[in-house]
Design an enzyme around this catalytic site. Structure first.
Site, PDB file in Angstrom:
ATOM      1  N   LYS A 129       0.918  -1.925   0.223  1.00  0.00           N
ATOM      2  CA  LYS A 129      -0.216   0.055   0.318  1.00  0.00           C
ATOM      3  C   LYS A 129       0.987   1.302  -0.020  1.00  0.00           C
ATOM      4  O   LYS A 129       0.527   2.453  -0.733  1.00  0.00           O
ATOM      5  CB  LYS A 129      -1.457  -0.275   1.035  1.00  0.00           C
ATOM      6  CG  LYS A 129      -2.073  -1.368   0.656  1.00  0.00           C
ATOM      7  CD  LYS A 129      -2.797  -1.323   2.051  1.00  0.00           C
ATOM      8  CE  LYS A 129      -4.181  -2.500   2.298  1.00  0.00           C
ATOM      9  NZ  LYS A 129      -4.664  -3.074   3.203  1.00  0.00           N
ATOM     10  N   GLN A 180      -4.580  -1.546  10.252  1.00  0.00           N
ATOM     11  CA  GLN A 180      -4.173  -3.239   9.070  1.00  0.00           C
ATOM     12  C   GLN A 180      -5.621  -3.980   9.375  1.00  0.00           C
ATOM     13  O   GLN A 180      -4.725  -4.218  11.355  1.00  0.00           O
ATOM     14  CB  GLN A 180      -3.692  -3.355   8.754  1.00  0.00           C
ATOM     15  CG  GLN A 180      -2.947  -4.802   7.904  1.00  0.00           C
ATOM     16  CD  GLN A 180      -3.450  -4.361   6.435  1.00  0.00           C
ATOM     17  OE1 GLN A 180      -3.283  -4.021   6.065  1.00  0.00           O
ATOM     18  NE2 GLN A 180      -3.668  -5.484   5.938  1.00  0.00           N
ATOM     19  N   ASP A 197     -11.178   2.463   3.642  1.00  0.00           N
ATOM     20  CA  ASP A 197     -12.023   1.235   4.197  1.00  0.00           C
ATOM     21  C   ASP A 197     -13.263   1.517   3.709  1.00  0.00           C
ATOM     22  O   ASP A 197     -13.470   0.167   3.876  1.00  0.00           O
ATOM     23  CB  ASP A 197     -11.287   0.542   5.341  1.00  0.00           C
ATOM     24  CG  ASP A 197     -10.573  -0.658   4.810  1.00  0.00           C
ATOM     25  OD1 ASP A 197      -9.716  -0.275   4.043  1.00  0.00           O
ATOM     26  OD2 ASP A 197      -9.441  -0.749   6.122  1.00  0.00           O
TER      27      ASP A 197
END
Lengths: 297, 297
Positions: A54, A98, A121
């Site tokens: 990422k 994460q 997200d």
């Protein structure tokens, strides 16, 4: 193999290039550099790989990348403090923690701590609700990428019957909302569904998001259907040597490819789209936070 | 007529009696009286009837009822000020703004002004998102009532195929989430669905929520299916005399009742459940705002 392969890698690359143009444009016109902060707790090897990828992709798109690595024993309070600081940091437009997090931390608490406007997200209930209500929202990346692949492949999805196997908050449910917005007829199926194979065989678009290796078989698929495989499962691959593994999806790829019209491979299908959509969300979030219109890519 | 009639009126009455016991209990044990504020803008005759009925039912359940009637020309800012005052009023646990509102007011703005904790209509995106994420939420009343009727009629709904015709934020989408939580396989159909009749014929539970009088015909229904008719449409009834009207649902009741296993009438089906669920939401909201567990009715 009659099915055409949906090349998620190529589609994602092209999309990321367009995002890079948008980022450059935003810098030129508004002196604004979108920033993505990724928070990793602990040292899970797979999570480390994801976080590294990422970061690389974020920088490649011309955005600022911030990484925060916290000890696996960090308290929930300290992680909340970290996220709260990022909520207030004007250089950070997107925040991604994460998952999974270690057991002393409640994942849902962290999700709800992230400011909805920086929730790239798309997991905060505020964004889930805005998506369900057809309001402007940050939308989960994998669902967004899955639907982009279907649209790029089939064009207008209106009136098609989409069957989604799996009803997670992360994938199944937001995919359903997005396909409903495309005017599909949408069926949500799951572990309690009766006659799952028969139901799947009615699908023009079949989305598999269950996390069970190669569960969807050839006789579950209507000839010509578009099959989107969201699963990423690591299985033993003794044929490659002792202790070797390989990645497979939720779809029995070789067999289903004989029946389907279009199919995403694993890896190289939905996966690359997820990171691209994360970048797109960060770009959108930066524009919205600056009071600008989103950039049409 | 082989179908058993689902007597929403009787089920709602019994439910309201249980709510009344819960309210009395809360007064005795915690000296707390749940309060519902209803805000009506303008003088729409149907809305006036709804508001009056809600007030009567609220008091009958032992709750406090507050009514606010604003002029049809009230500004959006003044309505927002009224709602904001109610958000802060400790005697008010539930707030309902009667829709539709006049054109100078944006409905969505008002929905988002109501504090999620007092949003007994369940329309705030925060509550929609919490419902979609399977978190504790205030859930729209008509969907809640519809699913209660299905459960009371069929018992365990697990594995049944529910087809919902209509995808509004107020009814279709929350019904889908609630039936998914009951482990139904859920299909969302709508005006763009192809072969709607064929699809409906696959339903074990058929929910009609489109607002088109008597749209669902007998040959759309699987023999023995449970049909929940959410529609309330007023149509001309010249057979009752000049200028007379009558209420019908979205289902062609007489004909469908020959095929279905169970069916809700209109009126007297889902309608009475809606007010009962509004009272239940107000009771729940009062408990949650006071830091108490919800009362198990």
């Amino acid at each position: 193999m009659p099915a055409a392969m949906i090349d998620g890698k190529a589609i994602a690359e092209e999309f990321r290039a367009r995002i890079g143009v948008g980022v450059a444009d935003l810098k030129t016109t508004h002196n604004l550099t979108p920033g993505l902060a990724v928070v990793l707790v602990g040292e899970d090897p797979a999570s480390q790989v994801y976080v590294r990828n990422k970061g690389v992709a974020t920088k490649a798109a011309g955005m600022a990348s911030f990484e925060y690595r916290l000890d696996k024993d960090v308290s929930e309070a300290d992680l909340i403090a970290q996220v709260t600081a990022l909520n207030k940091d004007d250089d950070v437009h997107g925040i991604l923690v994460q998952f999974p997090v270690p057991p002393q931390i409640t994942q849902q608490t962290i999700i709800e701590t992230i400011s909805p406007s920086k929730d790239v997200d798309g997991l905060n209930p505020v964004n889930a609700g805005r998506l369900a209500s057809r309001l402007d929202a940050l939308t989960p990346c994998t669902p967004q990428g899955s639907v982009m692949l279907a649209k790029q492949t089939l064009g207008n999805l209106e009136g098609l019957h989409a069957v989604i196997v799996g009803r997670s908050n992360l994938v199944g449910k937001p995919v359903a909302q997005l396909l409903l917005q495309e005017n599909c007829t949408v069926t949500m199926a799951h572990s309690r569904t009766r006659d799952l194979a028969d139901l799947c065989r009615t699908a023009d678009i079949l989305v598999a998001a269950v996390g069970i290796p190669e569960m969807v078989k050839a006789d579950w698929v209507k000839p010509g259907a578009c099959v989107i495989d969201v699963g990423i499962n690591r299985i033993d691959a003794p044929e490659r040597g002792e202790g070797k593994t390989r990645l497979v999806g939720d779809v029995d790829f070789e067999a289903v490819a004989e029946i389907a019209g279009h199919i995403t491979p694993v890896p190289g299908g939905v996966g690359p789209m997820t990171i691209a959509c994360l970048l797109k969300n960060t770009l959108d979030a930066a524009c919205v936070q600056a009071g600008l219109d989103k950039i049409n890519l």
